[in-house]
Design a protein around this motif. Structure first.
Motif, mmCIF file in Angstrom:
data_model
loop_
_atom_site.group_PDB
_atom_site.id
_atom_site.type_symbol
_atom_site.label_atom_id
_atom_site.label_comp_id
_atom_site.label_asym_id
_atom_site.label_seq_id
_atom_site.Cartn_x
_atom_site.Cartn_y
_atom_site.Cartn_z
ATOM 1 N N ASN A 181 -35.938 -30.084 2.435
ATOM 2 C CA ASN A 181 -36.477 -30.559 1.346
ATOM 3 C C ASN A 181 -35.874 -31.950 1.029
ATOM 4 O O ASN A 181 -36.333 -32.145 -0.237
ATOM 5 N N GLY A 182 -35.257 -32.610 1.769
ATOM 6 C CA GLY A 182 -34.835 -33.845 1.794
ATOM 7 C C GLY A 182 -33.696 -34.207 1.224
ATOM 8 O O GLY A 182 -33.258 -35.152 0.842
ATOM 9 N N GLY A 183 -32.759 -33.009 1.095
ATOM 10 C CA GLY A 183 -31.183 -33.382 0.426
ATOM 11 C C GLY A 183 -30.680 -32.552 -0.621
ATOM 12 O O GLY A 183 -29.664 -32.725 -0.941
ATOM 13 N N THR A 184 -31.567 -31.770 -1.111
ATOM 14 C CA THR A 184 -31.131 -30.968 -2.473
ATOM 15 C C THR A 184 -30.515 -29.489 -2.017
ATOM 16 O O THR A 184 -31.344 -28.595 -1.133
ATOM 17 N N LEU A 185 -29.138 -29.409 -2.142
ATOM 18 C CA LEU A 185 -28.573 -27.944 -1.935
ATOM 19 C C LEU A 185 -28.702 -27.260 -2.937
ATOM 20 O O LEU A 185 -28.088 -27.456 -4.077
ATOM 21 N N TYR A 186 -29.371 -26.079 -2.585
ATOM 22 C CA TYR A 186 -29.346 -24.950 -3.585
ATOM 23 C C TYR A 186 -28.473 -23.995 -2.957
ATOM 24 O O TYR A 186 -28.183 -23.568 -1.891
ATOM 25 N N LYS A 187 -27.819 -23.401 -4.295
ATOM 26 C CA LYS A 187 -27.140 -22.069 -3.911
ATOM 27 C C LYS A 187 -28.232 -20.806 -3.304
ATOM 28 O O LYS A 187 -29.359 -20.731 -4.180
ATOM 29 N N LEU A 188 -27.532 -20.214 -2.509
ATOM 30 C CA LEU A 188 -28.512 -19.154 -1.700
ATOM 31 C C LEU A 188 -28.567 -17.978 -2.644
ATOM 32 O O LEU A 188 -27.538 -17.275 -3.360
ATOM 33 N N HIS A 189 -29.962 -17.382 -2.854
ATOM 34 C CA HIS A 189 -29.950 -16.026 -3.640
ATOM 35 C C HIS A 189 -30.732 -14.947 -2.904
ATOM 36 O O HIS A 189 -31.497 -15.519 -2.296
ATOM 37 N N MET A 190 -30.160 -13.919 -3.087
ATOM 38 C CA MET A 190 -31.431 -12.650 -2.510
ATOM 39 C C MET A 190 -32.031 -11.961 -4.006
ATOM 40 O O MET A 190 -32.802 -11.343 -3.797
ATOM 41 N N GLU A 206 -31.537 -18.003 -11.843
ATOM 42 C CA GLU A 206 -32.034 -19.342 -12.354
ATOM 43 C C GLU A 206 -31.663 -20.170 -10.923
ATOM 44 O O GLU A 206 -30.519 -19.635 -10.526
ATOM 45 N N GLU A 207 -32.512 -20.916 -10.362
ATOM 46 C CA GLU A 207 -32.149 -21.837 -9.337
ATOM 47 C C GLU A 207 -31.018 -22.736 -9.654
ATOM 48 O O GLU A 207 -30.906 -23.201 -10.742
ATOM 49 N N THR A 208 -29.943 -22.908 -8.729
ATOM 50 C CA THR A 208 -28.683 -23.537 -9.063
ATOM 51 C C THR A 208 -28.572 -24.357 -7.857
ATOM 52 O O THR A 208 -28.412 -24.189 -6.676
ATOM 53 N N VAL A 209 -28.717 -25.870 -8.449
ATOM 54 C CA VAL A 209 -28.582 -26.952 -7.619
ATOM 55 C C VAL A 209 -26.983 -27.326 -7.498
ATOM 56 O O VAL A 209 -26.367 -27.707 -8.406
ATOM 57 N N GLU A 210 -26.653 -27.255 -6.252
ATOM 58 C CA GLU A 210 -25.153 -27.730 -5.898
ATOM 59 C C GLU A 210 -24.720 -29.007 -5.829
ATOM 60 O O GLU A 210 -23.821 -29.518 -6.180
ATOM 61 N N ASN A 211 -25.911 -29.795 -5.194
ATOM 62 C CA ASN A 211 -25.702 -31.158 -4.611
ATOM 63 C C ASN A 211 -27.093 -31.715 -4.424
ATOM 64 O O ASN A 211 -27.829 -31.073 -4.045
ATOM 65 N N VAL A 212 -27.157 -33.106 -4.588
ATOM 66 C CA VAL A 212 -28.152 -33.692 -4.478
ATOM 67 C C VAL A 212 -27.975 -34.881 -3.658
ATOM 68 O O VAL A 212 -27.064 -35.706 -4.130
ATOM 69 N N THR A 213 -28.169 -35.123 -2.335
ATOM 70 C CA THR A 213 -27.988 -36.328 -1.490
ATOM 71 C C THR A 213 -29.231 -37.080 -1.390
ATOM 72 O O THR A 213 -30.206 -36.671 -0.844
ATOM 73 N N ILE A 279 -40.819 -22.628 4.076
ATOM 74 C CA ILE A 279 -39.974 -21.661 4.486
ATOM 75 C C ILE A 279 -38.989 -22.138 5.612
ATOM 76 O O ILE A 279 -39.390 -22.951 6.563
ATOM 77 N N ALA A 280 -37.747 -21.973 5.719
ATOM 78 C CA ALA A 280 -36.614 -22.329 6.616
ATOM 79 C C ALA A 280 -36.128 -21.402 7.222
ATOM 80 O O ALA A 280 -35.961 -20.068 6.455
ATOM 81 N N ILE A 281 -35.872 -21.021 8.510
ATOM 82 C CA ILE A 281 -35.703 -19.888 9.098
ATOM 83 C C ILE A 281 -34.634 -20.252 10.352
ATOM 84 O O ILE A 281 -34.565 -21.173 11.174
ATOM 85 N N THR A 282 -33.698 -19.067 10.509
ATOM 86 C CA THR A 282 -32.883 -19.208 11.671
ATOM 87 C C THR A 282 -32.760 -17.801 12.223
ATOM 88 O O THR A 282 -32.745 -16.827 11.678
ATOM 89 N N VAL A 283 -32.776 -17.888 13.504
ATOM 90 C CA VAL A 283 -32.969 -16.538 14.210
ATOM 91 C C VAL A 283 -31.564 -16.855 15.332
ATOM 92 O O VAL A 283 -31.305 -17.962 15.921
#
Length: 314
Positions: A181-190, A206-213, A279-283
């Motif tokens: 997304n270019g540098g916006t760090l969001y808190k992860l939610h389920m 609510e979406e929580t932005v922790e940091n923007v670089t 979508i971002a994915i980790t396997v």
């Protein structure tokens, strides 16, 4: 059960991320002006500026390449040199400067803290001088300063996702999402929202932005292009795995050794579609190294389902 079914691997299995970490090193080098898109480094296979020496995974080398190709080929030597040069000073190389700089970028991608997800989760272990000293003294309380001090060798191994780097798949996904997304760090939610028993809305998360670089666009594009080449380049490590997918995928593979008597761990990260990330994915497959790893197939199945690629109207 040797497969440890009660371990939530997403949030409670910390492993070295291997080469999936390399885009962070690339961003750090580009942002700090250590390299640019026109910087070319020759892979000499064995990196001799540190002790003990470190080798590229390809014994024949990758030739003279730039940062996009280094991500495409997953060239260890390129990132050894980049990590080393992050500590360049007028009077030589400063290993503490290099790791301090790299740690700042690791933090920008959330690798220094919990994800915030509403589940029990293990915290990350970010490769740093303080964490190295802590790790060494855990196994050897009488360790000397020479045994606990940070070295250039630690820095270059950190730059390829080894050293004492250790993260859960959830933490890696948070990093990849931030990159996409270019540098916006969001808190992860389920949790999206909570309903009352009668179906009425109790509360919303609510979406929580922790940091923007603010990364430079040309630096992001260089890393994106390298990850695009992983799945579409002539030398990409997964150049044929996504041929049957109608959307383009930006990806990075990773292999992390833990036990010399067992296969290494397989990591795969991606975001899709390439030109409009949704979508971002980790396997992560523990001890799953091998040419037949199912990691790309798992990611493809997730992408198809999430983007509705197999949906047929009734």
């Amino acid at each position: 059960d040797l497969s440890s079914p009660f371990v939530n691997r997403v949030t409670q299995e910390n492993l070295a991320p291997g080469s999936t970490f390399k885009p962070i090193t690339a961003i750090a080098g580009l942002e700090e002006g250590v390299i640019d898109e026109d910087t070319w480094i020759t892979d000499n296979v064995t990196y001799t500026k540190v002790e003990p020496h470190a080798n590229c995974w390809d014994s024949s080398g990758h030739g003279t390449i730039n940062v996009e190709q280094a991500i495409e080929y997953s060239c260890n030597y390129f990132f050894y040199e980049l990590g080393y040069c992050l500590g360049s000073t007028a009077n030589g190389n400063d290993s503490n400067k290099a790791i301090t700089t790299l740690n700042e970028y690791m933090a920008a991608f959330g690798l220094n803290d919990y994800t915030g997800v509403e589940l029990d989760e293990y915290g990350p272990t970010m490769a740093s001088p303080a964490n190295k000293e802590k790790a060494v003294k855990t196994f050897n309380p009488d360790a000397t300063t020479s045994q606990t001090r940070w070295t250039d060798g630690d820095t270059i191994r950190t730059a390829i996702g080894q050293s004492i780097n250790s993260y859960t798949p959830a933490q890696i996904t948070k990093y990849v999402s931030t990159l996409a997304n270019g540098g916006t760090l969001y808190k992860l939610h389920m949790v999206d929202h909570i309903q009352n028993a009668d179906g009425t809305l109790h509360s919303e998360v609510e979406e929580t932005v922790e940091n923007v670089t603010k990364f430079k666009e040309e630096n992001l594009q260089a890393v994106y292009q390298g990850m695009y080449l992983v799945t579409n380049g002539s030398h990409g490590t997964l150049r044929t795995a996504f041929n049957d997918l109608p959307v383009k995928v930006a990806a990075k593979t990773g292999t992390a050794e833990e036990d010399k008597n067992r296969s290494s761990h397989t990591w795969f990260v991606c975001f899709a579609p390439f030109d409009d990330p949704q979508i971002a994915i980790t396997v992560m497959i523990p001890f799953g190294e091998g040419s037949g790893t199912p990691a790309p197939a798992v990611a493809k199945a997730i992408i198809r389902e999430y983007l509705g690629l197999d949906y047929t109207p009734t």
